[in-house]
Motif scaffolding. Structure first.
Motif, PDB file in Angstrom:
ATOM      1  N   ILE A  42      12.096 -37.529  -8.725  1.00  0.00           N
ATOM      2  CA  ILE A  42      10.900 -36.733  -8.436  1.00  0.00           C
ATOM      3  C   ILE A  42       9.721 -37.283  -9.233  1.00  0.00           C
ATOM      4  O   ILE A  42       9.794 -37.454 -10.454  1.00  0.00           O
ATOM      5  CB  ILE A  42      11.146 -35.250  -8.790  1.00  0.00           C
ATOM      6  N   LYS A  43       8.661 -37.606  -8.520  1.00  0.00           N
ATOM      7  CA  LYS A  43       7.521 -38.235  -9.182  1.00  0.00           C
ATOM      8  C   LYS A  43       6.508 -37.193  -9.637  1.00  0.00           C
ATOM      9  O   LYS A  43       6.483 -36.077  -9.113  1.00  0.00           O
ATOM     10  CB  LYS A  43       6.847 -39.193  -8.194  1.00  0.00           C
ATOM     11  N   PRO A  44       5.649 -37.589 -10.559  1.00  0.00           N
ATOM     12  CA  PRO A  44       4.579 -36.674 -10.983  1.00  0.00           C
ATOM     13  C   PRO A  44       3.700 -36.316  -9.780  1.00  0.00           C
ATOM     14  O   PRO A  44       3.301 -37.194  -9.020  1.00  0.00           O
ATOM     15  CB  PRO A  44       3.790 -37.494 -12.006  1.00  0.00           C
ATOM     16  N   LEU A  45       3.417 -35.026  -9.640  1.00  0.00           N
ATOM     17  CA  LEU A  45       2.717 -34.548  -8.447  1.00  0.00           C
ATOM     18  C   LEU A  45       1.637 -33.561  -8.854  1.00  0.00           C
ATOM     19  O   LEU A  45       1.801 -32.786  -9.791  1.00  0.00           O
ATOM     20  CB  LEU A  45       3.727 -33.853  -7.517  1.00  0.00           C
ATOM     21  N   SER A  46       0.533 -33.615  -8.136  1.00  0.00           N
ATOM     22  CA  SER A  46      -0.505 -32.611  -8.335  1.00  0.00           C
ATOM     23  C   SER A  46      -0.739 -31.889  -7.016  1.00  0.00           C
ATOM     24  O   SER A  46      -0.569 -32.468  -5.950  1.00  0.00           O
ATOM     25  CB  SER A  46      -1.800 -33.295  -8.800  1.00  0.00           C
ATOM     26  N   LEU A  47      -1.073 -30.626  -7.091  1.00  0.00           N
ATOM     27  CA  LEU A  47      -1.383 -29.857  -5.886  1.00  0.00           C
ATOM     28  C   LEU A  47      -2.777 -29.257  -6.059  1.00  0.00           C
ATOM     29  O   LEU A  47      -3.116 -28.749  -7.137  1.00  0.00           O
ATOM     30  CB  LEU A  47      -0.378 -28.713  -5.674  1.00  0.00           C
ATOM     31  N   ARG A  48      -3.568 -29.376  -4.979  1.00  0.00           N
ATOM     32  CA  ARG A  48      -4.911 -28.795  -5.037  1.00  0.00           C
ATOM     33  C   ARG A  48      -5.243 -28.128  -3.715  1.00  0.00           C
ATOM     34  O   ARG A  48      -4.707 -28.509  -2.668  1.00  0.00           O
ATOM     35  CB  ARG A  48      -5.951 -29.885  -5.333  1.00  0.00           C
ATOM     36  N   ILE A  49      -6.133 -27.161  -3.800  1.00  0.00           N
ATOM     37  CA  ILE A  49      -6.609 -26.540  -2.567  1.00  0.00           C
ATOM     38  C   ILE A  49      -7.729 -27.389  -1.996  1.00  0.00           C
ATOM     39  O   ILE A  49      -8.650 -27.775  -2.715  1.00  0.00           O
ATOM     40  CB  ILE A  49      -7.120 -25.108  -2.850  1.00  0.00           C
ATOM     41  N   GLU A  50      -7.595 -27.777  -0.742  1.00  0.00           N
ATOM     42  CA  GLU A  50      -8.600 -28.657  -0.140  1.00  0.00           C
ATOM     43  C   GLU A  50      -8.494 -28.489   1.373  1.00  0.00           C
ATOM     44  O   GLU A  50      -7.771 -29.236   2.034  1.00  0.00           O
ATOM     45  CB  GLU A  50      -8.326 -30.113  -0.562  1.00  0.00           C
ATOM     46  N   PRO A  51      -9.186 -27.519   1.939  1.00  0.00           N
ATOM     47  CA  PRO A  51      -9.060 -27.235   3.378  1.00  0.00           C
ATOM     48  C   PRO A  51      -9.281 -28.474   4.245  1.00  0.00           C
ATOM     49  O   PRO A  51      -8.609 -28.647   5.263  1.00  0.00           O
ATOM     50  CB  PRO A  51     -10.127 -26.172   3.628  1.00  0.00           C
ATOM     51  N   ASN A  52     -10.211 -29.335   3.844  1.00  0.00           N
ATOM     52  CA  ASN A  52     -10.484 -30.514   4.675  1.00  0.00           C
ATOM     53  C   ASN A  52      -9.310 -31.476   4.745  1.00  0.00           C
ATOM     54  O   ASN A  52      -9.157 -32.230   5.694  1.00  0.00           O
ATOM     55  CB  ASN A  52     -11.694 -31.275   4.139  1.00  0.00           C
ATOM     56  N   GLY A  53      -8.486 -31.464   3.690  1.00  0.00           N
ATOM     57  CA  GLY A  53      -7.360 -32.401   3.659  1.00  0.00           C
ATOM     58  C   GLY A  53      -6.117 -31.856   4.326  1.00  0.00           C
ATOM     59  O   GLY A  53      -5.082 -32.508   4.334  1.00  0.00           O
ATOM     60  N   CYS A  54      -6.214 -30.618   4.847  1.00  0.00           N
ATOM     61  CA  CYS A  54      -5.022 -30.003   5.425  1.00  0.00           C
ATOM     62  C   CYS A  54      -5.027 -30.129   6.936  1.00  0.00           C
ATOM     63  O   CYS A  54      -6.044 -29.888   7.581  1.00  0.00           O
ATOM     64  CB  CYS A  54      -4.945 -28.524   5.050  1.00  0.00           C
ATOM     65  N   SER A  55      -3.905 -30.503   7.515  1.00  0.00           N
ATOM     66  CA  SER A  55      -3.834 -30.548   8.971  1.00  0.00           C
ATOM     67  C   SER A  55      -2.489 -30.079   9.491  1.00  0.00           C
ATOM     68  O   SER A  55      -2.292 -29.951  10.679  1.00  0.00           O
ATOM     69  CB  SER A  55      -4.112 -31.970   9.462  1.00  0.00           C
ATOM     70  N   LEU A  56      -1.528 -29.832   8.566  1.00  0.00           N
ATOM     71  CA  LEU A  56      -0.196 -29.400   9.007  1.00  0.00           C
ATOM     72  C   LEU A  56      -0.064 -27.885   8.818  1.00  0.00           C
ATOM     73  O   LEU A  56      -0.252 -27.373   7.726  1.00  0.00           O
ATOM     74  CB  LEU A  56       0.891 -30.092   8.188  1.00  0.00           C
ATOM     75  N   ILE A  57       0.239 -27.192   9.913  1.00  0.00           N
ATOM     76  CA  ILE A  57       0.478 -25.758   9.813  1.00  0.00           C
ATOM     77  C   ILE A  57       1.976 -25.541   9.688  1.00  0.00           C
ATOM     78  O   ILE A  57       2.756 -26.061  10.483  1.00  0.00           O
ATOM     79  CB  ILE A  57      -0.036 -25.015  11.060  1.00  0.00           C
ATOM     80  N   THR A  58       2.379 -24.808   8.639  1.00  0.00           N
ATOM     81  CA  THR A  58       3.792 -24.434   8.520  1.00  0.00           C
ATOM     82  C   THR A  58       3.921 -22.982   8.941  1.00  0.00           C
ATOM     83  O   THR A  58       3.251 -22.109   8.373  1.00  0.00           O
ATOM     84  CB  THR A  58       4.283 -24.565   7.074  1.00  0.00           C
ATOM     85  N   ALA A  59       4.750 -22.713   9.937  1.00  0.00           N
ATOM     86  CA  ALA A  59       4.984 -21.334  10.373  1.00  0.00           C
ATOM     87  C   ALA A  59       6.430 -20.982  10.077  1.00  0.00           C
ATOM     88  O   ALA A  59       7.340 -21.654  10.554  1.00  0.00           O
ATOM     89  CB  ALA A  59       4.689 -21.191  11.862  1.00  0.00           C
ATOM     90  N   ASN A  60       6.629 -19.972   9.255  1.00  0.00           N
ATOM     91  CA  ASN A  60       7.988 -19.462   9.055  1.00  0.00           C
ATOM     92  C   ASN A  60       8.328 -18.597  10.249  1.00  0.00           C
ATOM     93  O   ASN A  60       7.661 -17.592  10.493  1.00  0.00           O
ATOM     94  CB  ASN A  60       8.049 -18.617   7.780  1.00  0.00           C
ATOM     95  N   VAL A  61       9.352 -18.975  10.991  1.00  0.00           N
ATOM     96  CA  VAL A  61       9.655 -18.233  12.209  1.00  0.00           C
ATOM     97  C   VAL A  61      10.975 -17.509  12.052  1.00  0.00           C
ATOM     98  O   VAL A  61      11.877 -17.965  11.350  1.00  0.00           O
ATOM     99  CB  VAL A  61       9.705 -19.159  13.443  1.00  0.00           C
ATOM    100  N   SER A  62      11.061 -16.375  12.723  1.00  0.00           N
ATOM    101  CA  SER A  62      12.302 -15.605  12.687  1.00  0.00           C
ATOM    102  C   SER A  62      13.317 -16.286  13.601  1.00  0.00           C
ATOM    103  O   SER A  62      12.960 -16.782  14.671  1.00  0.00           O
ATOM    104  CB  SER A  62      12.022 -14.192  13.156  1.00  0.00           C
TER     105      SER A  62
END
Lengths: 225, 793
Positions: free
Chosen positions: B604-624
């Motif tokens: 597991i590599k060093p990782l950073s997470l940031r909020i950036e709406p412009n960089g987002c394009s994948l929608i994750t939907a939790n489905v029943s």
């Protein structure tokens, strides 16, 4: 044709030493028909194997056609054997996978006879032993007498000077046995030398001379003619 | 004479049908397995050798040294290719390409072209891909020029001529011209695409100025060197080139790239920079060894069965010798027979290979070959191999048989020598050693696969449906719509999902000494809901929250690996420290527990997470899980109304993540199949040997039964010897398999142990199979009436 002197053959295992042939002397002339008799274990078969160049003696001399062959190596023995000696066994020893014709043809193949020639010679000899009508059968499809006639045919197809027969009637009933003995007699009359090992006094009477053996030595010789 | 041999050979085969069958079958299976693996290995080795200039093409890859770490990046900076040619006359051409996924429309026909490359204009000069229509020198010259593969072109244009026609790229603002049609790219190419777009489209329009961005990494760069150029010498001159062109910037950002040249043909198998996406030379070696082993097992069978049968042939040998056959003639006969057997096996294995090829293609996950008859050279090799096996495997039996003394065999005083038995036992032991080792290896592979699948990844991957909006302007509206659909439990949007790619960002983070330390951090763009939805664990600080308005621009969450990289020992220490990344400055607000955002092969590599709406394009939907089809149908409906221009597509995260193990999966499946084959052939041999040894002991069994031995006594007597051989094999195979499988496991950063139960399982499996094989014969012999066996003497 054969002159054997002071021939010895000893079988050794770790604990036992068995003298099969003990300074044996013997002579067979061209055109003779000789029967070798004696009880089990007297060395008859060993003698026959040495005569047939299937086995070599430990000591002594074996002159075959005036050539000393006692110390021949396997290749030389095989070479001499295939041109000069035919075998007939008690248990026929035909190859089950080959037909009558092919069994008889085998010696000619190994001496390098041409195919057309082979066919002629095999047919002639099959005719002679009256088994021509069965030429495409396999050994198992024949009676014992017929199988032995095939074996005789195979033994003579190469026109050997010497035929060695090891109890040729041992596995046959008397009428089939007589047929085979008749056949051997005819061959002998045509000039082939025959040495035959047998237990049967009846069969031995077909020969010219009986050599009796005991403990690796010849004890008596009866001349029948 | 030949005719006579052939006759005897075939009649013999027919008379002993069962043994002939076992013998030929074993060889056939062995040859077939060998041939299929051989084709596979050949295919793996054939990658990229179809380019006429393959020997002169080099891939430029790059290591990036920051003050914190060294990163093995695959692509060098975008500025390399445009500038390198000017400095080095020995370079004939330098090209770049970069992967993209573009929406393409032609009237009502629209496809999301996932396999698109932006490629420099000399693409067709460097690579040998065949252009069916268009001029190789100019097809990719002007911006908005497109080259389609034959198959892709058919989707849009059917039978009409596509050249000169226009399609619309992305959201329709970019009319582009089809300038060329190329042959579909071959399977054995590391460069794969359905569509090429001229690189000038990027450099002159979408991304102006990228040609001079020395700090922008990640494209693929290839050099075509002039004949006679030493790549090594060129590589040695590259540091000076970088220094001259980009030295100031390197110092300023403390990012020091080193360039390496990889020969094109080595990229697929030997480069370590593409993870599990490409081939693996170790696997190729392993398969080659397995192929040879299987062939060996088959050969051993052959030798074993033939020598075992020599007792039966002894009489024939005796007679042949008496009537004048020489040793050499006999040896030739038996070698000839062995060659005939091998030729029959050859013919059968060609038929089998042809029939099994589609299955094998499926198993190996790619089209190795469409038709084995299109490789006459391979078939010739198989033929020669068969002949060679015939000769080699025939020599020993031939020597044994031809050296029989006619006196002994004709008198029936014949017994098999101790030496022959020892040899046969040795061969059986070798066969079973290989088989048991293969069983152990298979279990280890499956165990590891299972481990990787069941390992806690640090996030929840279940019931997650992913929609790729490709950054469409309606993505947020779509997500809102999807979140209201029945059956959708939660939604989030991000730039990356585990198992997929993510950017690496030039970053500075305040370390324990209070300095801003430079590092290249893996970066996930996420939204507020992403971390809770994925059930990732915050071990210090807090997750992103709508309660803090500044989270959108000034907050960063790092994983434990990143925290440790900057020198902190507890997660609390890094909270509140400063960061500077891609133009954003702020504070670290939380530490997320390490989660596997890549496969378990990688640490597991060093990782950073940031909020950036412009960089987002994948929608994750939790489905029943309930009513899943109708949920998906309603999501599709929403997509079609909100993003009508793009074709609808989705995938499930768990399957997507497991795709990373495809090559291990294939490896495991192939291994399992060949282990089964090896066992099968070994058992055939054992069966043959067992029945011969029981046949030889018929009289002994009869005598023993008359003396009062029970059936189980006899079975025990007959099986014991063989089981001892299997045990010896196990003792040899165990340590060997342990050693090699440990080595294999070292390719995984997270792995299981080779535990003791695997050996027990493998040993018991082999023992049971052997017991079953042997006892079948033994029981048959044991229940037979002794009168029959004694009478035959």
């Amino acid at each position: 044709m054969i002159k054997i002197s002071q021939l010895e053959k000893i079988y050794r295992t770790e604990e036992v030493e068995t003298i099969a042939l003990n300074k044996l002397n013997m002579e067979v002339n061209d055109g003779e028909f000789v029967a070798v008799m004696g009880p089990s274990g007297c060395g008859k078969s060993t003698l026959l194997n040495i005569l047939g160049l299937l086995d070599d003696p430990d000591a002594g001399s074996f002159m075959f056609n005036n050539i000393e062959v006692a110390h021949f190596n396997e290749r030389k023995r095989a070479d001499l054997r295939k041109h000069n000696i035919g075998f007939v066994f008690q248990s026929f020893n035909l190859i089950d996978e080959l037909t009558v014709f092919e069994n008889v043809e085998l010696p000619l193949i190994y001496t390098g006879v041409k195919s057309a020639d082979r066919k002629k010679r095999v047919e002639a000899v099959l005719d002679k032993v009256q088994i021509m009508h069965r030429r495409n059968h396999y050994p198992q499809q024949l009676s014992g007498g017929q199988q032995q006639r095939v074996a005789v045919a195979r033994a003579v197809v190469n026109n050997p000077k010497l035929i060695l027969a090891d109890e040729p009637t041992g596995n046959l009933d008397s009428s089939n046995g007589n047929e085979v003995m008749q056949l051997l007699t005819e061959l002998n009359e045509q000039g082939t030398t025959i040495v035959m090992v047998t237990h049967s006094e009846h069969d031995a009477r077909y020969s010219h001379r009986i050599i009796r053996m005991l403990d690796g030595q010849t004890v008596t010789q009866n001349i029948l003619i | 004479m030949l005719k006579n041999y052939l006759k005897v050979a075939f009649r013999n085969l027919w008379r002993h049908r069962i043994f002939s069958f076992i013998n030929i079958m074993g060889l056939t299976v062995g040859l077939t397995a060998f041939f299929l693996i051989f084709m596979y290995v050949k295919f793996e080795l054939s990658y990229d050798s179809f380019h006429p200039n393959a020997d002169r093409i080099y891939r430029v890859v790059c290591d990036l040294k920051t003050p914190t770490e060294t990163i093995n990046a695959d692509g060098p900076s975008w500025a390399i290719a445009p500038h390198i040619k000017n400095d080095f006359p020995e370079i004939e051409s330098a090209i770049r390409y970069t992967n993209a996924s573009l929406l393409v429309r032609k009237g009502d026909i629209k496809f999301q072209e996932d396999n698109t490359l932006f490629a420099d204009s000399a693409f067709f000069h460097v690579f040998g891909f065949k252009l069916l229509k268009g001029n190789p020198a100019t097809v990719l010259k002007d911006k908005f020029s497109i080259v389609l593969t034959e198959t892709a072109a058919k989707k849009y244009f059917g039978k009409t001529n596509p050249i000169g026609q226009t399609v619309l790229l992305t959201d329709g603002n970019f009319p582009s011209t089809i300038t060329g049609i190329m042959e579909d790219m071959p399977e054995n190419s590391i460069v794969k695409a359905d569509m090429l777009v001229s690189m000038t489209t990027l450099t002159e329009d979408f991304n102006k100025g990228i040609d001079d961005q020395w700090g922008n990494y990640g494209n693929r760069t290839y050099l075509l060197l002039k004949p006679g150029t030493s790549a090594k010498a060129l590589q040695a001159k590259l540091p000076a080139f970088l220094e001259k062109r980009n030295g100031d910037e390197m110092k300023k950002f403390q990012m020091y790239p080193t360039l390496f040249l990889e020969p094109l043909r080595d990229v697929y198998l030997r480069s370590t920079r593409d993870g599990s996406k490409t081939g693996n030379i170790t696997n190729v070696y392993i398969f080659s060894i397995v192929a040879v082993f299987i062939l060996l097992i088959a050969c051993f069978n052959f030798v074993n069965l033939t020598t075992a049968r020599s007792t039966e042939r002894a009489k024939e040998v005796g007679i042949r010798k008496v009537v004048g056959a020489g040793k050499f003639q006999l040896a030739r006969q038996f070698i000839g027979e062995s060659i005939i057997l091998c030729l029959i096996a050859f013919i059968l294995s060609v038929i089998f290979s042809a029939l099994l090829l589609p299955l094998f293609n499926q198993l190996s996950g790619k089209i190795i070959s469409h038709n084995i008859f299109s490789h006459p050279a391979y078939l010739l090799l198989l033929f020669l191999t068969s002949i060679a096996i015939g000769i080699l495997a025939g020599i020993y039996p031939a020597l044994v048989l031809s050296s029989f003394q006619p006196v002994t065999v004709l008198k029936g005083r014949f017994a098999t020598g101790v030496k022959g038995i020892l040899l046969r036992k040795g061969l059986v032991v070798t066969q079973f050693t290989i088989s048991i080792a293969l069983i152990i290896a298979t279990i280890v592979v499956y165990n590891q696969m299972n481990f990787m699948r069941s390992q806690d990844l640090g996030f929840n991957k279940d019931q997650k449906l992913i929609l790729d909006t490709h950054g469409d302007s309606s993505k947020t509206a779509l997500m809102q719509k999807v979140s209201t659909l029945p059956g959708v439990l939660s939604t989030s949007m991000s730039g990356s999902v585990p198992g997929g790619g993510n950017p690496g960002a030039y970053s500075q983070v305040e370390n324990t000494k209070g300095e801003m330390q430079i590092a290249n951090l893996d970066l996930y763009f996420v939204d507020y809901d992403y971390i809770p939805q994925y059930k990732m664990k915050i071990i210090a600080g807090r997750a992103f929250s709508r309660d803090f308005g500044s989270d959108t621009t000034q907050a960063m969450i790092v994983n434990e690996a990143a925290m440790k990289m900057f020198g902190y020992t507890t997660p609390q220490q890094i909270i509140g420290k400063k960061f500077d990344q891609w133009g954003r400055k702020g504070m670290i607000i939380g530490v997320v527990k390490d989660f596997h955002f890549r496969s378990l092969q990688e640490v597991i590599k060093p990782l950073s997470l940031r909020i950036e709406p412009n960089g987002c394009s994948l929608i994750t939907a939790n489905v029943s899980p309930k009513n899943l089809p109708s949920t998906i149908a309603s999501i599709e409906n929403a997509w079609k109304t909100m993003i009508p221009n793009r074709p609808f597509s989705y995938y499930f995260l768990d399957e997507f993540f497991d795709k990373q193990y495809r090559s291990e999966d294939r490896f495991g499946r192939l291994f399992l199949n060949f282990a089964v084959l090896a066992i099968f052939i070994s058992c055939l041999g054992l069966l043959g040997l067992a029945s011969y040894s029981t046949m030889q002991r018929t009289k002994e069994i009869g005598v023993r039964k008359v003396m009062g031995a029970s059936v189980s006594n006899i079975v025990n007597l007959l099986s014991k010897d063989f089981l001892r051989l299997v045990l010896i094999s196990f003792v040899i195979a165990g340590p060997l398999a342990w050693y090699f499988m440990n080595k294999w496991l070292h390719g995984f950063a997270y792995r299981t142990n080779v535990s003791w139960w695997i050996f027990v399982a493998a040993g018991i499996t082999a023992l049971l199979i052997a017991l079953l094989t042997v006892s079948f014969q033994a029981i048959k012999a044991a229940v037979a009436n002794p009168v029959n066996s004694l009478r035959s003497e």
